[in-house]
Design a protein around this motif. Structure first.
Motif, mmCIF file in Angstrom:
data_model
loop_
_atom_site.group_PDB
_atom_site.id
_atom_site.type_symbol
_atom_site.label_atom_id
_atom_site.label_comp_id
_atom_site.label_asym_id
_atom_site.label_seq_id
_atom_site.Cartn_x
_atom_site.Cartn_y
_atom_site.Cartn_z
ATOM 1 N N ALA A 15 0.837 -1.201 0.000
ATOM 2 C CA ALA A 15 0.000 0.000 0.000
ATOM 3 C C ALA A 15 0.875 1.256 0.000
ATOM 4 O O ALA A 15 0.573 2.236 -0.690
ATOM 5 N N LEU A 16 1.968 1.233 0.757
ATOM 6 C CA LEU A 16 2.894 2.362 0.782
ATOM 7 C C LEU A 16 3.522 2.569 -0.604
ATOM 8 O O LEU A 16 3.631 3.705 -1.083
ATOM 9 N N LEU A 17 3.917 1.482 -1.253
ATOM 10 C CA LEU A 17 4.472 1.569 -2.604
ATOM 11 C C LEU A 17 3.444 2.156 -3.562
ATOM 12 O O LEU A 17 3.759 3.023 -4.376
ATOM 13 N N ALA A 18 2.207 1.697 -3.469
ATOM 14 C CA ALA A 18 1.145 2.207 -4.343
ATOM 15 C C ALA A 18 0.929 3.701 -4.113
ATOM 16 O O ALA A 18 0.743 4.465 -5.068
ATOM 17 N N MET A 19 0.971 4.121 -2.857
ATOM 18 C CA MET A 19 0.769 5.528 -2.541
ATOM 19 C C MET A 19 1.904 6.384 -3.109
ATOM 20 O O MET A 19 1.649 7.432 -3.714
ATOM 21 N N CYS A 20 3.134 5.947 -2.972
ATOM 22 C CA CYS A 20 4.280 6.715 -3.485
ATOM 23 C C CYS A 20 4.252 6.794 -5.011
ATOM 24 O O CYS A 20 4.435 7.870 -5.592
ATOM 25 N N ALA A 21 4.042 5.659 -5.659
ATOM 26 C CA ALA A 21 3.996 5.648 -7.130
ATOM 27 C C ALA A 21 2.811 6.473 -7.616
ATOM 28 O O ALA A 21 2.920 7.229 -8.589
ATOM 29 N N GLY A 22 1.689 6.341 -6.938
ATOM 30 C CA GLY A 22 0.501 7.096 -7.325
ATOM 31 C C GLY A 22 0.703 8.597 -7.184
ATOM 32 O O GLY A 22 0.253 9.377 -8.025
ATOM 33 N N ALA A 23 1.399 9.030 -6.132
ATOM 34 C CA ALA A 23 1.660 10.460 -5.944
ATOM 35 C C ALA A 23 2.542 11.007 -7.060
ATOM 36 O O ALA A 23 2.303 12.111 -7.566
ATOM 37 N N ALA A 24 3.546 10.240 -7.457
ATOM 38 C CA ALA A 24 4.425 10.673 -8.555
ATOM 39 C C ALA A 24 3.642 10.781 -9.864
ATOM 40 O O ALA A 24 3.805 11.746 -10.622
ATOM 41 N N VAL A 25 2.789 9.808 -10.110
ATOM 42 C CA VAL A 25 1.973 9.827 -11.328
ATOM 43 C C VAL A 25 1.002 11.004 -11.284
ATOM 44 O O VAL A 25 0.815 11.712 -12.281
ATOM 45 N N LEU A 26 0.387 11.243 -10.139
ATOM 46 C CA LEU A 26 -0.565 12.346 -10.004
ATOM 47 C C LEU A 26 0.098 13.685 -10.305
ATOM 48 O O LEU A 26 -0.494 14.543 -10.974
ATOM 49 N N THR A 27 1.334 13.852 -9.855
ATOM 50 C CA THR A 27 2.067 15.091 -10.130
ATOM 51 C C THR A 27 2.224 15.296 -11.632
ATOM 52 O O THR A 27 1.964 16.384 -12.149
ATOM 53 N N ASP A 28 2.633 14.240 -12.353
ATOM 54 C CA ASP A 28 2.772 14.351 -13.812
ATOM 55 C C ASP A 28 1.431 14.634 -14.479
ATOM 56 O O ASP A 28 1.345 15.439 -15.401
#
Length: 132
Positions: A15-28
């Protein structure tokens, strides 16, 4: 450590990995949605020696995809230093130029989705485990 607890810890890490990757994608995605798309032609890049990880402060010329906007001497940050003359995909958001990479956005989306699927699968497996 019980198997149930190990599954729960693994699900939390995914879940932590998903949150970090998702935040990076959201920024883009926000940069794509709110900015003017274009490219930056790199003039120079210098390694930022004060940073914990490789970080390059670069300058260049931004030109929008439709050719209506051209900004000289823009600054942007990269995790790798490009050679002079390289053309880097970017967006212009207000006065800020952001390097964007469709490939990294797609990769981040895939990582976030896979991690979320893993979390759901582990929680379903955990639910089927007898309590100890």
């Amino acid at each position: 450590m019980t198997r149930r607890r190990a599954l729960l810890i693994t699900a939390g890490l995914l879940a932590l990995l998903a949150m970090c990757a998702g935040a990076a994608v959201l920024t883009d995605v926000v940069h794509y949605a709110t900015g003017r798309r274009g490219t930056v032609t790199v003039r120079s890049c210098a390694l930022d020696a004060g940073s914990h990880r490789p970080r390059y402060e670069c300058t260049g010329t931004f030109e929008s995809s439709d050719g209506t906007i051209r900004r000289e001497a823009v600054r942007f940050v990269e995790s790798h230093g490009d050679d002079r003359g390289a053309r880097v995909p970017a967006t212009l958001n207000g006065a800020t130029v952001n390097e964007v990479s469709p490939a990294s956005t797609a990769t981040g989306s895939a990582v976030a989705a896979a991690a979320l699927v893993g979390v759901v699968a582990l929680l379903l497996v955990r639910r089927g485990q007898p309590r100890s």
